[in-house]
Design an enzyme around this catalytic site. Structure first.
Site, mmCIF file in Angstrom:
data_model
loop_
_atom_site.group_PDB
_atom_site.id
_atom_site.type_symbol
_atom_site.label_atom_id
_atom_site.label_comp_id
_atom_site.label_asym_id
_atom_site.label_seq_id
_atom_site.Cartn_x
_atom_site.Cartn_y
_atom_site.Cartn_z
ATOM 1 N N ASN A 1 -8.739 -14.391 0.685
ATOM 2 C CA ASN A 1 -8.805 -12.966 0.992
ATOM 3 C C ASN A 1 -9.576 -12.751 2.291
ATOM 4 O O ASN A 1 -10.362 -13.608 2.716
ATOM 5 C CB ASN A 1 -9.508 -12.222 -0.152
ATOM 6 C CG ASN A 1 -8.842 -10.910 -0.497
ATOM 7 O OD1 ASN A 1 -8.088 -10.356 0.302
ATOM 8 N ND2 ASN A 1 -9.132 -10.404 -1.687
ATOM 9 N N ASN B 1 3.541 -6.393 -3.553
ATOM 10 C CA ASN B 1 4.132 -5.774 -2.371
ATOM 11 C C ASN B 1 5.580 -5.368 -2.619
ATOM 12 O O ASN B 1 6.304 -6.047 -3.355
ATOM 13 C CB ASN B 1 4.058 -6.734 -1.185
ATOM 14 C CG ASN B 1 2.629 -7.092 -0.835
ATOM 15 O OD1 ASN B 1 1.704 -6.355 -1.158
ATOM 16 N ND2 ASN B 1 2.443 -8.232 -0.192
ATOM 17 N N HIS C 1 5.945 -4.410 -8.613
ATOM 18 C CA HIS C 1 5.907 -2.984 -8.275
ATOM 19 C C HIS C 1 7.207 -2.486 -7.660
ATOM 20 O O HIS C 1 7.238 -1.413 -7.051
ATOM 21 C CB HIS C 1 4.738 -2.698 -7.318
ATOM 22 C CG HIS C 1 3.403 -2.863 -7.964
ATOM 23 N ND1 HIS C 1 2.222 -3.004 -7.248
ATOM 24 C CD2 HIS C 1 3.051 -2.931 -9.273
ATOM 25 C CE1 HIS C 1 1.217 -3.133 -8.098
ATOM 26 N NE2 HIS C 1 1.685 -3.095 -9.312
ATOM 27 N N ALA D 1 -5.270 -13.957 6.405
ATOM 28 C CA ALA D 1 -4.269 -14.679 5.622
ATOM 29 C C ALA D 1 -3.511 -15.682 6.479
ATOM 30 O O ALA D 1 -3.169 -16.775 6.014
ATOM 31 C CB ALA D 1 -3.300 -13.699 4.973
#
Length: 230
Positions: A198, A89, A106, A216
């Protein structure tokens, strides 16, 4: 249980109001990935890319950590050994919840990058293609985001953590984007117990030795509570 390494994906931030690639009607649904998340797209239309990430940055600044983020921060604070969070994220919700050891593979919406000299600095609320780099003055400003076709950040450090892990958990990630999709296999080969948390099974669910499915904000706090209670 000793060293814990946790991979988080878009699913952990979805309940904080941040959209994923697959959300209908969100920011991603309005654009092709090739146009806003590749170096080639930025070269073709830098204003479009900046507009897209300016909107994502604004959305992220208005979002708050949810109970899954705060549970992981609690785990780091109270677990007697090392807890490492690797996140796909680009928001700052882990840090906002109190997590201290977070590797953003990322990049981050809060960062700006000079495409010419590589200098990094804190991004303003709105970025423009003609913004000069504070270091070299070149108007080559881009978001400090790893786009498709680029190498994720911190990979050497990440592989080292995976190979030292006693427990590896993947939370809210689809298992469709590499190299992150291969993390469970690498951790398993080096002896880690592996867990998937998940909303629904990922593409690599069969590689995990333990699974928990649901929101979550429900599965992560319970999993953390059980870990801390032994």
């Amino acid at each position: 249980m000793e060293k814990i390494v946790i991979l988080t994906g878009a699913g952990i931030s979805a309940e904080s109001g941040l959209g994923t690639f697959r959300d209908e009607g969100g920011l991603w649904a309005q654009h092709r990935i090739e146009d806003v998340a590749t170096p080639e797209g930025f070269a073709r239309n830098p204003q479009l890319v900046h507009d897209f990430y300016n909107a994502r940055r604004l959305q992220a600044t208005r979002s708050l950590p949810n109970s899954a983020h705060t549970a992981l921060a609690l785990l780091e604070a109270e677990h007697p050994a090392q807890v490492i969070i690797i996140t796909q994220n680009v928001d700052g919700l882990h840090e906002a919840a109190g997590s201290r050891t977070v590797l953003h593979m990322h990049g981050r919406l809060a960062g700006a990058l000079c495409a010419k000299c590589g200098h990094r600095w804190a991004a303003p609320d709105a970025m423009r293609p003609d913004d000069p780099c504070p270091a070299c003055s070149t108007p080559a400003t881009r978001p400090d985001i790893v786009w498709f076709g680029e190498i994720p950040y911190h990979m050497g450090e990440i592989w080292d953590h995976l190979r030292d892990a006693d427990l590896f958990a993947a939370i809210g990630t689809s298992g469709e984007v590499y190299p992150a999709a291969a993390f469970v296999q690498d951790a398993d080969r080096h002896g880690a117990h592996t867990v998937e948390l998940n909303l629904e099974p990922s593409s690599v669910v069969s590689d995990f030795s333990e699974t928990h499915f649901g929101k979550a904000t429900e599965t992560v706090p319970l999993w953390v509570k059980n870990l801390l209670n032994g």
